[in-house]
Scaffold this motif. Structure first.
Motif, PDB file in Angstrom:
ATOM      1  N   ARG A 469       0.858  -1.188   0.038  1.00 30.75           N
ATOM      2  CA  ARG A 469      -0.166  -0.019  -0.235  1.00 30.75           C
ATOM      3  C   ARG A 469       1.085   1.244   0.067  1.00 30.75           C
ATOM      4  NH1 ARG A 469      -3.043  -1.628   5.475  1.00 30.75           N
ATOM      5  NH2 ARG A 469      -3.084  -3.751   5.481  1.00 30.75           N
ATOM      6  N   PRO A 470       0.522   2.595  -0.327  1.00 28.81           N
ATOM      7  CA  PRO A 470       1.169   3.330  -0.249  1.00 28.81           C
ATOM      8  C   PRO A 470       1.864   3.763   1.343  1.00 28.81           C
ATOM      9  CG  PRO A 470      -0.757   4.154  -1.130  1.00 28.81           C
ATOM     10  CD  PRO A 470      -0.988   2.628  -0.501  1.00 28.81           C
ATOM     11  N   PRO A 471       3.334   3.661   1.269  1.00 26.34           N
ATOM     12  CA  PRO A 471       4.030   3.837   2.520  1.00 26.34           C
ATOM     13  C   PRO A 471       3.630   4.924   3.489  1.00 26.34           C
ATOM     14  CG  PRO A 471       5.500   3.528   0.588  1.00 26.34           C
ATOM     15  CD  PRO A 471       4.291   3.782   0.199  1.00 26.34           C
ATOM     16  N   GLU A 472       3.582   4.678   4.667  1.00 24.03           N
ATOM     17  CA  GLU A 472       3.404   5.746   5.681  1.00 24.03           C
ATOM     18  C   GLU A 472       4.544   6.543   6.187  1.00 24.03           C
ATOM     19  OE1 GLU A 472       1.006   4.067   8.932  1.00 24.03           O
ATOM     20  OE2 GLU A 472       0.378   2.431   7.716  1.00 24.03           O
ATOM     21  N   TRP A 473       4.757   7.606   5.831  1.00 19.43           N
ATOM     22  CA  TRP A 473       5.688   8.400   6.168  1.00 19.43           C
ATOM     23  C   TRP A 473       5.683   9.411   7.317  1.00 19.43           C
ATOM     24  CZ3 TRP A 473      10.189   7.197   3.557  1.00 19.43           C
ATOM     25  CH2 TRP A 473       9.973   6.547   2.263  1.00 19.43           C
ATOM     26  N   PRO A 474       6.657   9.812   8.090  1.00 24.05           N
ATOM     27  CA  PRO A 474       6.489  10.702   9.212  1.00 24.05           C
ATOM     28  C   PRO A 474       6.139  11.866   8.629  1.00 24.05           C
ATOM     29  CG  PRO A 474       8.753  10.108   8.900  1.00 24.05           C
ATOM     30  CD  PRO A 474       8.001   9.036   8.148  1.00 24.05           C
ATOM     31  N   GLU A 475       5.540  12.724   9.340  1.00 28.65           N
ATOM     32  CA  GLU A 475       5.091  14.294   8.819  1.00 28.65           C
ATOM     33  C   GLU A 475       5.873  15.016   9.550  1.00 28.65           C
ATOM     34  OE1 GLU A 475       0.806  15.062   9.584  1.00 28.65           O
ATOM     35  OE2 GLU A 475       0.291  13.222   8.348  1.00 28.65           O
ATOM     36  N   GLY A 476       6.506  16.019   8.576  1.00 31.69           N
ATOM     37  CA  GLY A 476       7.460  17.030   9.025  1.00 31.69           C
ATOM     38  C   GLY A 476       8.584  16.615  10.085  1.00 31.69           C
ATOM     39  N   ASP A 477       8.511  17.151  11.426  1.00 29.67           N
ATOM     40  CA  ASP A 477       9.670  16.882  12.246  1.00 29.67           C
ATOM     41  C   ASP A 477       9.073  15.798  13.522  1.00 29.67           C
ATOM     42  OD1 ASP A 477      11.351  18.387  11.064  1.00 29.67           O
ATOM     43  OD2 ASP A 477      10.874  20.217  12.226  1.00 29.67           O
ATOM     44  N   SER A 478       7.933  15.276  12.994  1.00 27.97           N
ATOM     45  CA  SER A 478       7.196  14.495  14.068  1.00 27.97           C
ATOM     46  C   SER A 478       8.084  13.271  14.544  1.00 27.97           C
ATOM     47  CB  SER A 478       6.018  13.931  13.732  1.00 27.97           C
ATOM     48  OG  SER A 478       5.860  13.278  12.634  1.00 27.97           O
ATOM     49  N   GLN A 479       8.075  12.885  15.932  1.00 23.15           N
ATOM     50  CA  GLN A 479       8.808  11.864  16.092  1.00 23.15           C
ATOM     51  C   GLN A 479       7.844  10.972  17.026  1.00 23.15           C
ATOM     52  OE1 GLN A 479      12.131  13.105  18.926  1.00 23.15           O
ATOM     53  NE2 GLN A 479      12.122  15.034  17.737  1.00 23.15           N
ATOM     54  N   GLU A 480       8.178   9.503  17.083  1.00 24.33           N
ATOM     55  CA  GLU A 480       7.460   8.724  17.519  1.00 24.33           C
ATOM     56  C   GLU A 480       8.183   8.007  19.009  1.00 24.33           C
ATOM     57  OE1 GLU A 480       4.061   5.240  16.741  1.00 24.33           O
ATOM     58  OE2 GLU A 480       5.336   6.078  14.988  1.00 24.33           O
ATOM     59  N   SER A 481       7.524   7.968  19.995  1.00 24.89           N
ATOM     60  CA  SER A 481       8.206   7.318  21.120  1.00 24.89           C
ATOM     61  C   SER A 481       8.166   5.955  21.204  1.00 24.89           C
ATOM     62  CB  SER A 481       7.185   7.852  22.587  1.00 24.89           C
ATOM     63  OG  SER A 481       6.291   7.226  22.458  1.00 24.89           O
ATOM     64  N   TRP A 482       9.193   5.398  21.909  1.00 21.81           N
ATOM     65  CA  TRP A 482       9.180   3.729  21.831  1.00 21.81           C
ATOM     66  C   TRP A 482       7.932   3.061  22.398  1.00 21.81           C
ATOM     67  CZ3 TRP A 482      12.377   2.587  18.392  1.00 21.81           C
ATOM     68  CH2 TRP A 482      13.679   3.055  18.539  1.00 21.81           C
ATOM     69  N   GLU A 483       7.273   3.820  23.356  1.00 24.09           N
ATOM     70  CA  GLU A 483       6.197   3.371  24.087  1.00 24.09           C
ATOM     71  C   GLU A 483       5.006   3.286  23.184  1.00 24.09           C
ATOM     72  OE1 GLU A 483       8.835   4.628  27.147  1.00 24.09           O
ATOM     73  OE2 GLU A 483       8.021   5.808  25.448  1.00 24.09           O
ATOM     74  N   SER A 484       4.936   4.476  22.143  1.00 25.90           N
ATOM     75  CA  SER A 484       3.788   4.412  21.134  1.00 25.90           C
ATOM     76  C   SER A 484       3.942   3.517  20.269  1.00 25.90           C
ATOM     77  CB  SER A 484       3.764   5.998  20.605  1.00 25.90           C
ATOM     78  OG  SER A 484       2.833   5.939  19.654  1.00 25.90           O
ATOM     79  N   LEU A 485       5.226   3.377  19.701  1.00 23.86           N
ATOM     80  CA  LEU A 485       5.580   2.127  18.564  1.00 23.86           C
ATOM     81  C   LEU A 485       5.037   0.897  19.219  1.00 23.86           C
ATOM     82  CD1 LEU A 485       6.566   1.826  15.762  1.00 23.86           C
ATOM     83  CD2 LEU A 485       8.884   1.689  16.848  1.00 23.86           C
ATOM     84  N   ALA A 486       5.524   0.660  20.412  1.00 22.33           N
ATOM     85  CA  ALA A 486       5.301  -0.492  20.827  1.00 22.33           C
ATOM     86  C   ALA A 486       3.939  -0.924  21.013  1.00 22.33           C
ATOM     87  CB  ALA A 486       6.059  -0.622  22.144  1.00 22.33           C
ATOM     88  N   ALA A 487       3.189  -0.226  21.347  1.00 17.48           N
ATOM     89  CA  ALA A 487       1.552  -0.234  21.361  1.00 17.48           C
ATOM     90  C   ALA A 487       0.923  -0.557  19.923  1.00 17.48           C
ATOM     91  CB  ALA A 487       1.023   1.247  22.004  1.00 17.48           C
ATOM     92  N   ASP A 488       1.640   0.191  19.066  1.00 15.83           N
ATOM     93  CA  ASP A 488       1.037  -0.074  17.870  1.00 15.83           C
ATOM     94  C   ASP A 488       1.398  -1.750  17.270  1.00 15.83           C
ATOM     95  OD1 ASP A 488       0.129  -0.161  14.996  1.00 15.83           O
ATOM     96  OD2 ASP A 488       1.465   1.725  14.606  1.00 15.83           O
ATOM     97  N   ILE A 489       2.644  -1.756  17.560  1.00 16.59           N
ATOM     98  CA  ILE A 489       3.241  -3.144  17.389  1.00 16.59           C
ATOM     99  C   ILE A 489       2.271  -4.353  18.018  1.00 16.59           C
ATOM    100  CG2 ILE A 489       5.247  -4.753  17.432  1.00 16.59           C
ATOM    101  CD1 ILE A 489       7.005  -2.163  16.984  1.00 16.59           C
ATOM    102  N   ARG A 490       2.025  -4.067  19.302  1.00 14.81           N
ATOM    103  CA  ARG A 490       1.258  -5.022  19.967  1.00 14.81           C
ATOM    104  C   ARG A 490      -0.195  -5.179  19.633  1.00 14.81           C
ATOM    105  NH1 ARG A 490       3.784  -2.495  24.415  1.00 14.81           N
ATOM    106  NH2 ARG A 490       1.839  -1.417  25.008  1.00 14.81           N
ATOM    107  N   GLN A 491      -0.758  -4.287  18.695  1.00 21.62           N
ATOM    108  CA  GLN A 491      -2.082  -4.375  18.189  1.00 21.62           C
ATOM    109  C   GLN A 491      -2.480  -5.602  17.448  1.00 21.62           C
ATOM    110  OE1 GLN A 491      -4.720  -2.189  18.840  1.00 21.62           O
ATOM    111  NE2 GLN A 491      -3.164  -1.243  20.204  1.00 21.62           N
ATOM    112  N   PRO A 492      -3.659  -6.102  17.506  1.00 19.10           N
ATOM    113  CA  PRO A 492      -3.916  -7.560  16.862  1.00 19.10           C
ATOM    114  C   PRO A 492      -3.505  -7.461  15.335  1.00 19.10           C
ATOM    115  CG  PRO A 492      -5.803  -6.707  18.436  1.00 19.10           C
ATOM    116  CD  PRO A 492      -4.810  -5.719  18.370  1.00 19.10           C
ATOM    117  N   GLN A 493      -3.806  -6.418  14.646  1.00 19.85           N
ATOM    118  CA  GLN A 493      -3.480  -6.376  13.299  1.00 19.85           C
ATOM    119  C   GLN A 493      -1.945  -6.325  12.996  1.00 19.85           C
ATOM    120  OE1 GLN A 493      -5.034  -4.014  15.024  1.00 19.85           O
ATOM    121  NE2 GLN A 493      -4.758  -1.981  14.334  1.00 19.85           N
ATOM    122  N   SER A 494      -1.312  -6.116  13.904  1.00 21.79           N
ATOM    123  CA  SER A 494       0.240  -6.125  13.762  1.00 21.79           C
ATOM    124  C   SER A 494       0.673  -7.541  14.458  1.00 21.79           C
ATOM    125  CB  SER A 494       0.897  -4.995  14.327  1.00 21.79           C
ATOM    126  OG  SER A 494       0.408  -3.821  13.772  1.00 21.79           O
TER     127      SER A 494
END
Length: 785
Positions: A469-494
């Motif tokens: 699918r079209p890749p998801e790219w970070p917007e501007g200077d936005s950063q993602e915390s490790w906690e937020s990323l880990a929560a995304d990875i733990r989701q059922p769809q991942s």
């Protein structure tokens, strides 16, 4: 009555285990003849023979013979032979090779040669503080002649003139010729010396010669494997299967071409690994070549490819495929004296004799081993070079060749193809724009760099194999915390997902946050080879079975590792690295709606560049970021994007102006300085054999042998349990838990160590963790990224 006296007997080496000493005349004639044979009937084969006859001329000196009896030490037995080669035979190549067969190739400019090869300097002010074992060259030559050695000047040498810069033009090409002659000499010397020390009642015992390539027979084996193991699986989508068939047809069509330079550009997941092997074998059969060498950037690719090749050639002899992927053993030459006498020098000789000479039909190695050897001055590193003649040399993931070394690297590879009957293939999905440097390469090697593309229709293949699918790219200077990323990875769809980060400390932190989820796995080069192999096998099994599988990994997973995840996360980095990670997403095209691929910006740690392994990596990531800002999104399935990316990167980094110190060393013909500066990895590395719980029986057996004296074959077995780390500084606490491997006739390796682990119940736990691998004291200072 007249008493008839027997002529004195001169020896090259002391007694073998059977008690027989090595006659010097036998050694010189054997080494000369073997070296000439290794030269493959080249114009300078007679110069290689002369180098063999002269390399130990100084051992005819009385002092050296006394040394063999333990009565002398601190001798130089090589310089007199080198001086004779230079002055009596006007043979620069032989002189450098003879001089360097213990201490490494030295500076070769005319002024340096005149200074070093003056007998008064060698006898009164030796550069290494040694004494010549014999300073009367005429006397030594007389003894050699009486011993049956006949010296003659070669009609043609690798360097045709004694003086004048034109003799060394083009410079990188001519210096490689000298290394090739040097390789013929040192490998012949190592083999004959090794054979002497393996001598039995019937004479010297030479190691078995490597198997013949038999390209037609191996082609048949590969065809059978493809029909059974690939075409019969039915795991891939119709589009993926079609592209793989197209690639197979393309390599077959190109393989009949004469030897030369080739590029192979094909999308990830198109079956490039086996298609390259098909090209190599068919090309070798068409051009009657001797072997195939595959060089890759990461240890994990060597391991995976070796496993696949062994499946293909399951019925071949065990020594068909040689894996030589140690990162150790390519530092500055440490020998400073004759390796026949003291314990330290005996250790150096044994260490060098354990080095591989690549006498095998198929060699799998790393870019570090292959490329640094092309620019080395060391006997042990250069030993293998003559076996690169008449060879198909494959570079997988060619984009990983460091930019600052690109022009000298391409120049050396071009010369191999032009003058040594070899073919060089640079393969990748993200082909660097190296063809733009043809003019620069021609300054150092007359062949230049204009490779023939094996897959001219590759752009259509990329379009047909779009699986995201079209890749998801970070917007501007936005950063993602490790906690937020880990929560995304733990989701059922991942539940089946891969996340690739830039640093090991990031991978361990993120794995700790994700590990509470079901079936979370970890991968990095902190894990030994066998451990990584087990993790990858488990991951593949769970993916195929549709089970949960979340893998947190460093970059070691993203190039050439055959994995297929429906969801992939990648930390912001160089565009080619991002594309390689994307190649693990929906690889087989089974997700009809396309795979999810997300690029994220990790949290900053002070300056942005501290979030990357090194400055070059940071620069490449910044080029990616700037292109993203300009375009809003990047189509990583368009090969033209990567030509734009590399051109920007080369302009930013001023590639043609990089490494001025290396360029000056090449101009100065300074072999030691070139070896010091041409480094793919900036720091020297050591190998640590670890007690992985999955192979404790093997570890204990290898440990026992390592503590009491290793035999030939130990290193190859130990590589399965080895982790490479940068050499710690002398006062680093890691040395307290590293036991040096012992050589069989005394002395210890300074490159191979055994981890003295502590019980898991001890404070702080084990130094080798069953999940995250090796964690030495203060390991952030020494672990390879």
């Amino acid at each position: 009555m007249t008493i008839q006296r027997m002529p004195p007997t001169y020896f090259a080496h002391s007694g073998s285990p059977s008690g027989v000493w090595h006659p010097l005349s036998e050694h010189l004639s054997s080494v000369g003849d073997i070296a000439a044979r290794f030269a493959l009937a080249r114009a300078w084969a007679d110069e290689a023979r002369l180098a063999g006859y002269l390399h130990d001329l100084g051992k005819y000196g009385d002092l050296f013979q006394a040394r063999l009896r333990g009565q002398e030490s601190g001798l130089d037995h090589w310089s007199t032979g080198a001086l004779v080669a230079l002055t009596a035979h006007r043979s620069v190549g032989a002189a450098l090779a003879v001089e360097g067969h213990h201490i490494g190739l030295q500076r070769a400019a005319a002024t340096d040669l005149r200074t070093r090869f003056r007998m008064e300097n060698l006898t009164t002010n030796h550069p290494l503080g040694l004494r010549l074992s014999g300073s009367d060259a005429a006397e030594l030559l007389g003894r050699a002649t009486a011993d049956g050695i006949s010296f003659s000047s070669p009609a043609t040498g690798v360097i045709p003139l004694l003086a004048g810069s034109e003799a060394w033009s083009p410079d990188i090409a001519k210096m490689l010729d000298v290394r090739m002659l040097f390789s013929c000499l040192v490998d012949a010397d190592f083999l004959d010396t090794e054979a002497h020390f393996s001598r039995n009642a019937t004479g010297k015992v030479y190691r078995d010669k490597g198997q013949e390539l038999d390209a037609p027979g191996r082609l048949n084996a590969l065809e059978r494997y493809m029909a059974k193991a690939i075409r019969g699986r039915g795991e891939s989508s119709a589009a993926v299967s079609s592209v793989r068939a197209e690639l197979w047809d393309a390599v077959n069509a190109a393989a009949d071409r004469p030897t030369g330079l080739f590029s192979l550009t094909a999308p990830t997941g198109s079956g490039k690994t086996l298609a390259m092997l098909q090209f190599a074998l068919k090309h070798a059969a068409a051009n009657k070549l001797d072997r195939v060498v595959l060089a890759v950037p990461f240890l994990a690719i060597v391991e995976q490819t070796a496993q696949r090749y062994k499946e293909v050639f399951a019925n071949d002899p065990a020594n068909t495929i040689l894996e030589h992927h140690s990162l150790a053993g390519l530092g500055a030459e440490r020998a400073r004296a004759d390796a026949e006498g003291s314990r330290a020098e005996e250790t150096e000789r044994q260490r060098r004799q354990l080095a591989e000479n690549w006498d095998a039909p198929i060699v799998l190695t790393t870019n570090v081993q292959l490329l640094e050897s092309l620019f080395s001055n060391r006997p042990s590193a250069c030993r293998k070079l003559h076996n690169l003649a008449r060879t198909v040399i494959l570079f997988d993931e060619a984009q990983t060749i460091p930019q600052h070394l690109a022009i000298p690297t391409l120049s050396a590879l071009s010369h191999l193809a032009r003058e040594y009957g070899s073919s060089v293939v640079v393969a990748t999905a993200t082909q660097p724009a190296f063809d733009g440097f043809d003019g620069e390469v021609r300054k150092h090697s007359t062949g230049g760099w204009m490779p023939h593309e094996v897959v001219p229709g590759n752009r259509e293949m990329f379009r047909a194999l779009a699986r995201l699918r079209p890749p998801e790219w970070p917007e501007g200077d936005s950063q993602e915390s490790w906690e937020s990323l880990a929560a995304d990875i733990r989701q059922p769809q991942s539940r089946q997902s891969l996340c690739v980060v830039n640093l090991k400390r990031h991978s361990t932190e993120l794995h700790g946050l994700v590990s509470a989820a079901e079936a979370a796995f970890y991968l990095s080069t902190n894990l030994c080879t066998a451990h990584r192999r087990q993790v990858l096998a488990t991951v593949r099994s769970r993916l195929l079975a549709g089970e949960s599988c979340r893998l947190i990994s460093t970059q070691c997973v993203e190039a050439g590792v055959d994995l297929d995840f429906p969801v992939v996360y990648r930390a912001m980095g160089p565009l080619d690295a991002i594309a390689q990670a994307a190649g693990r997403c929906n690889r087989e095209g089974r997700a009809t709606e396309g795979g999810r691929f997300k690029v994220f910006q990790p949290p900053l740690e002070g300056a942005l560049r501290k979030s990357y392994p090194n400055y070059s990596y940071y620069q490449a990531a910044e080029v990616t970021r700037s292109m993203l800002v300009e375009r809003g999104a990047l189509n990583i399935e368009d090969p033209q994007l990567f030509r734009d990316y590399y051109q920007r990167l080369y302009n930013l980094t001023r590639l043609t102006e990089q490494s001025p110190e290396l360029r000056q060393a090449i101009t100065s013909l300074d072999f030691p300085e070139i070896a010091k500066l041409y480094r793919l990895i900036d720091e020297d590395a050591i190998q640590v054999m670890v007690p992985w719980e999955g192979a404790m029986d093997a570890f204990n057996a290898l440990r026992e042998e390592g503590l009491h004296g290793i035999r030939r074959g130990w290193i190859q077995k130990a590589q399965q349990l080895a982790v490479s780390v940068y050499r710690p500084r002398p006062d680093h606490p890691s040395w307290d838990v590293l036991i040096p491997v012992q050589f069989p006739r005394g002395g210890a390796s300074d490159e191979w160590f055994i981890l003295q682990d502590r019980p898991t119940s001890a404070a702080g736990g084990s130094f080798y963790n069953s999940i995250t691998g090796l964690r030495l004291p203060n390991d952030q200072q020494i672990m390879i990224a």
